[in-house]
Design a protein around this motif. Structure first.
Motif, PDB file in Angstrom:
ATOM      1  N   THR A 106       0.821  -1.216   0.000  1.00  0.00           N
ATOM      2  CA  THR A 106       0.000   0.000   0.000  1.00  0.00           C
ATOM      3  C   THR A 106       0.851   1.261   0.000  1.00  0.00           C
ATOM      4  OG1 THR A 106      -1.740  -1.187   1.180  1.00  0.00           O
ATOM      5  CG2 THR A 106      -1.830   1.220   1.228  1.00  0.00           C
ATOM      6  N   SER A 107       1.907   1.278   0.782  1.00  0.00           N
ATOM      7  CA  SER A 107       2.748   2.475   0.887  1.00  0.00           C
ATOM      8  C   SER A 107       3.522   2.766  -0.387  1.00  0.00           C
ATOM      9  CB  SER A 107       3.728   2.325   2.052  1.00  0.00           C
ATOM     10  OG  SER A 107       4.540   1.180   1.876  1.00  0.00           O
ATOM     11  N   VAL A 108       3.590   1.801  -1.304  1.00  0.00           N
ATOM     12  CA  VAL A 108       4.354   1.988  -2.545  1.00  0.00           C
ATOM     13  C   VAL A 108       3.738   3.080  -3.414  1.00  0.00           C
ATOM     14  CG1 VAL A 108       5.153   0.832  -4.662  1.00  0.00           C
ATOM     15  CG2 VAL A 108       5.199  -0.381  -2.481  1.00  0.00           C
ATOM     16  N   SER A 109       2.430   3.321  -3.266  1.00  0.00           N
ATOM     17  CA  SER A 109       1.786   4.404  -4.027  1.00  0.00           C
ATOM     18  C   SER A 109       2.538   5.716  -3.849  1.00  0.00           C
ATOM     19  CB  SER A 109       0.336   4.595  -3.564  1.00  0.00           C
ATOM     20  OG  SER A 109      -0.426   3.447  -3.790  1.00  0.00           O
ATOM     21  N   PHE A 110       3.063   5.917  -2.642  1.00  0.00           N
ATOM     22  CA  PHE A 110       3.740   7.159  -2.304  1.00  0.00           C
ATOM     23  C   PHE A 110       5.206   6.913  -1.974  1.00  0.00           C
ATOM     24  CE2 PHE A 110      -0.658   6.977  -0.746  1.00  0.00           C
ATOM     25  CZ  PHE A 110      -1.236   7.914  -1.580  1.00  0.00           C
ATOM     26  N   GLY A 111       5.765   5.807  -2.499  1.00  0.00           N
ATOM     27  CA  GLY A 111       7.134   5.436  -2.186  1.00  0.00           C
ATOM     28  C   GLY A 111       8.162   6.377  -2.774  1.00  0.00           C
ATOM     29  N   ALA A 112       9.324   6.404  -2.125  1.00  0.00           N
ATOM     30  CA  ALA A 112      10.444   7.235  -2.591  1.00  0.00           C
ATOM     31  C   ALA A 112       9.992   8.657  -2.891  1.00  0.00           C
ATOM     32  CB  ALA A 112      11.113   6.608  -3.815  1.00  0.00           C
ATOM     33  N   ILE A 113       9.305   9.253  -1.925  1.00  0.00           N
ATOM     34  CA  ILE A 113       8.827  10.640  -2.019  1.00  0.00           C
ATOM     35  C   ILE A 113       7.882  10.818  -3.217  1.00  0.00           C
ATOM     36  CG2 ILE A 113       9.536  13.039  -1.741  1.00  0.00           C
ATOM     37  CD1 ILE A 113      10.673  11.146   0.339  1.00  0.00           C
ATOM     38  N   GLY A 114       6.976   9.861  -3.376  1.00  0.00           N
ATOM     39  CA  GLY A 114       5.935   9.979  -4.407  1.00  0.00           C
ATOM     40  C   GLY A 114       6.385   9.663  -5.813  1.00  0.00           C
ATOM     41  N   LEU A 115       7.544   9.027  -5.974  1.00  0.00           N
ATOM     42  CA  LEU A 115       8.114   8.801  -7.300  1.00  0.00           C
ATOM     43  C   LEU A 115       7.204   7.995  -8.235  1.00  0.00           C
ATOM     44  CD1 LEU A 115      10.854   9.889  -8.274  1.00  0.00           C
ATOM     45  CD2 LEU A 115      11.783   7.601  -7.961  1.00  0.00           C
ATOM     46  N   PRO A 116       6.524   6.919  -7.769  1.00  0.00           N
ATOM     47  CA  PRO A 116       5.695   6.141  -8.703  1.00  0.00           C
ATOM     48  C   PRO A 116       4.617   6.967  -9.403  1.00  0.00           C
ATOM     49  CG  PRO A 116       6.049   4.902  -6.691  1.00  0.00           C
ATOM     50  CD  PRO A 116       6.581   6.282  -6.442  1.00  0.00           C
ATOM     51  N   VAL A 117       4.045   7.950  -8.687  1.00  0.00           N
ATOM     52  CA  VAL A 117       2.999   8.778  -9.294  1.00  0.00           C
ATOM     53  C   VAL A 117       3.603  10.009  -9.961  1.00  0.00           C
ATOM     54  CG1 VAL A 117       0.859  10.040  -8.876  1.00  0.00           C
ATOM     55  CG2 VAL A 117       1.344   7.983  -7.568  1.00  0.00           C
ATOM     56  N   LEU A 118       4.398  10.760  -9.197  1.00  0.00           N
ATOM     57  CA  LEU A 118       4.903  12.044  -9.692  1.00  0.00           C
ATOM     58  C   LEU A 118       5.876  11.894 -10.852  1.00  0.00           C
ATOM     59  CD1 LEU A 118       5.445  13.878  -6.299  1.00  0.00           C
ATOM     60  CD2 LEU A 118       3.766  14.466  -8.047  1.00  0.00           C
ATOM     61  N   PHE A 119       6.667  10.850 -10.844  1.00  0.00           N
ATOM     62  CA  PHE A 119       7.627  10.620 -11.931  1.00  0.00           C
ATOM     63  C   PHE A 119       7.134   9.543 -12.885  1.00  0.00           C
ATOM     64  CE2 PHE A 119      11.218   8.218 -13.680  1.00  0.00           C
ATOM     65  CZ  PHE A 119      11.864   9.220 -14.388  1.00  0.00           C
ATOM     66  N   GLY A 120       6.786   8.366 -12.334  1.00  0.00           N
ATOM     67  CA  GLY A 120       6.407   7.248 -13.196  1.00  0.00           C
ATOM     68  C   GLY A 120       5.219   7.553 -14.080  1.00  0.00           C
ATOM     69  N   MET A 121       4.149   8.066 -13.490  1.00  0.00           N
ATOM     70  CA  MET A 121       2.950   8.335 -14.300  1.00  0.00           C
ATOM     71  C   MET A 121       3.129   9.551 -15.194  1.00  0.00           C
ATOM     72  SD  MET A 121      -0.349   7.305 -12.002  1.00  0.00           S
ATOM     73  CE  MET A 121      -0.569   5.597 -11.470  1.00  0.00           C
ATOM     74  N   GLU A 122       3.807  10.569 -14.703  1.00  0.00           N
ATOM     75  CA  GLU A 122       4.026  11.746 -15.558  1.00  0.00           C
ATOM     76  C   GLU A 122       4.804  11.365 -16.806  1.00  0.00           C
ATOM     77  OE1 GLU A 122       5.554  16.356 -15.309  1.00  0.00           O
ATOM     78  OE2 GLU A 122       6.525  14.873 -14.023  1.00  0.00           O
ATOM     79  N   GLN A 123       5.884  10.606 -16.624  1.00  0.00           N
ATOM     80  CA  GLN A 123       6.686  10.200 -17.779  1.00  0.00           C
ATOM     81  C   GLN A 123       5.912   9.222 -18.660  1.00  0.00           C
ATOM     82  OE1 GLN A 123       9.669  11.526 -18.525  1.00  0.00           O
ATOM     83  NE2 GLN A 123       9.474  12.831 -16.714  1.00  0.00           N
ATOM     84  N   GLY A 124       5.112   8.364 -18.043  1.00  0.00           N
ATOM     85  CA  GLY A 124       4.354   7.383 -18.804  1.00  0.00           C
ATOM     86  C   GLY A 124       3.241   7.985 -19.648  1.00  0.00           C
TER      87      GLY A 124
END
Length: 512
Positions: A106-124
């Motif tokens: 669950t915490s992975v959604s906001f892991g590494a200071i939000g990287l999965p959403v803020l970086f992963g999804m933006e770049q994707g």
């Protein structure tokens, strides 16, 4: 593809890789600083005196402390830290690896200071230098950070149910597969405390995301959760009178002294008696959390930090652009906090140097991985620039999938996320690879794009439990190398169940 766009996509990928590389290096450097100074021994000892019940220990160490580590470091670090701590407390090695991996979800959604959403999804979502979600971004404040917060609200809202149940699942797996009696009922004996612990993280995480965005929920939510759950555990709140530690006989194949794989051994650090107070040991993480909050919420400070940006617009004459915010990226804060730790813990220069050099060495595989995978994803996304007149790869795939599986996409979307994490070893990379595809499917079947992207993120979280990279790391640090398939057989059903429950909630919520 147009050759110029192909080369520009590779350059764009190298630029994009700088942000996660700086965060990963800083996080590992901080962990090694704490370890080599002896502060990690203090943090570890703080967990040993809370409760003698193994079910409580796995919740506090893996679910809460693990969520904190995930929020600040990510990339499989929580399982590699939490599993050895459990072994030191008497949990069988394979059991420790399994529950630590399940907790890191669950915490992975906001892991590494939000990287999965803020970086992963933006770049994707970037295609040919333009975001597919440009219209949605404009509706939510005009920046991707605002739209990411909107997506993350969908994720954490679903996880108020799915995520809050994870501690219950953890203790049932612990007693049902590894207890002497193989009894799931022994885990359910503390279901009230486990559910209370789940909500102690997810509710603060929901609140933090609502007010501050997806960079802080795992870090601050876990701190709040520990502040609530640890005193409750000490007082026996919602716990039965009898503690549980009834494991089957320890595995004879287990190593006696598991170590932190890939990290240098302590240099001049006390291995037995803690040298510092709990407050002093936690100071670097507390300062890190404060710096992140201030830099994201205080406008003059944010403006100053974002002014130091290495960027390239119109790469090689194309409309592609890339940049790296050197001081605004969390990696810079990690390094600053490491320097603070050097003075706070009065470290010997050789101990600090050992942490730095060990961190550099551990980055080599990550640099190779990111240096290959991020440009690959950029080519994948920019492939619409071609002489054949075809759409980009995500667009073409989205059209195919929408036509064949659109009716059940609420359940397929998280499975795609799982596949991406299993394939790449990271929720961030899964989001990079498949956010564009998920967005395209949502458009084609007329569904809420933010909700479908949320399912992608939740699926990527679930995939974290069973991706090979994390499983190998967790197995190695507890001396169970070679037993990875056994671990995956325990975590895979949980990952799939987690994803299917999220899909069902989304189906009811979004009217699929």
């Amino acid at each position: 593809m147009d050759t110029t766009y192909l080369m520009a996509s590779i350059v764009e990928g190298f630029y994009a890789a700088l942000t996660p590389l700086s965060i990963i290096f800083g996080a590992i450097f901080l962990l090694n600083t704490l370890k080599n100074s002896g502060a990690m021994d203090t943090i570890r000892s703080g967990f040993t005196n809370i409760s003698g019940d193994a079910r409580v220990q796995v919740i506090i160490i893996c679910w809460l402390f693990g969520s904190f580590i995930e929020g600040s470091a990510g990339f499989g670090t929580p399982a590699a830290i939490g599993a050895p701590l459990l072994v030191l407390l008497g949990v069988p090695p394979v059991a420790a690896a399994v529950v630590a991996l399940i907790a890191d979800s669950t915490s992975v959604s906001f892991g590494a200071i939000g990287l999965p959403v803020l970086f992963g999804m933006e770049q994707g979502l970037m295609e040919g230098g333009v975001s597919m979600a440009a219209a949605q971004i404009a509706e939510h404040g005009g920046s991707f950070a605002d739209y990411a917060q909107f997506i993350a609200m969908h994720m954490i809202t679903i996880d108020l149910i799915t995520g809050s149940l994870i501690p219950v699942v953890m203790v049932c797996v612990l007693t049902g597969f590894f207890g002497r009696n193989k009894s799931f009922a022994e885990g359910l004996q503390i279901w009230k405390f486990a559910l209370f612990s789940g909500l102690a993280f997810t509710v603060p995480a929901f609140t933090i995301n609502f007010f501050a965005g997806p960079e802080f929920p795992s870090v601050i939510g876990a701190l709040v959760g520990m502040a609530i759950v640890i005193p409750a555990a000490r007082k026996g709140f919602l716990l039965p009178a009898q503690e549980w530690n009834d494991f089957a006989e320890n595995d004879p194949k287990a190593e006696e002294k598991p170590t932190f794989a890939g990290q240098p051994q302590s240099v001049g650090a006390a291995a037995t008696q803690p040298q510092f107070s709990q407050l002093a040991a936690w100071t670097p993480y507390l300062v890190m959390a404060a710096l992140l909050v201030l830099s994201r919420t205080v406008a003059p400070l944010k403006s100053f930090l974002t002014g130091f940006n290495i960027s390239w617009t119109e790469i090689m004459g194309t409309n592609l652009k890339a940049g790296f915010a050197t001081l605004y990226a969390p990696g810079a804060f990690f390094i600053a906090v490491c320097l603070l730790g050097y003075f706070v813990f009065k470290m010997k220069p050789e101990a600090f140097k050992s942490g730095f050099t060990g961190s550099c060495k551990s980055m080599v595989p990550t640099i190779i991985s990111l240096g290959a995978s991020v440009p690959m994803v950029k080519i994948f996304l920019n492939s619409g620039q071609n002489a054949a007149g075809l759409g980009s790869m995500p667009t073409q795939l989205a059209e195919l999938l929408a036509g064949s599986m659109g009716a059940v996409w609420a359940w397929m979307a998280p499975v795609v996320g799982i596949f991406g994490a299993f394939l790449s070893g990271s929720a961030t990379f899964s989001n990079m690879m498949f956010s564009g595809l998920q967005f395209g499917v949502a458009e084609n079947i007329g569904m809420n794009q933010a909700l479908v992207l949320a399912l992608q993120g939740i699926g990527a979280n679930a995939g974290n439990m069973m991706c090979v990279m994390n499983v190998v790391a967790a197995a190695t640090v507890v001396g169970m190398a070679g037993r990875e398939s056994e671990i995956i057989r325990k975590t895979m059903p949980v990952a799939l169940g987690y994803a299917m429950l999220a899909g069902t909630i989304a189906f009811i919520w979004g009217g699929f």
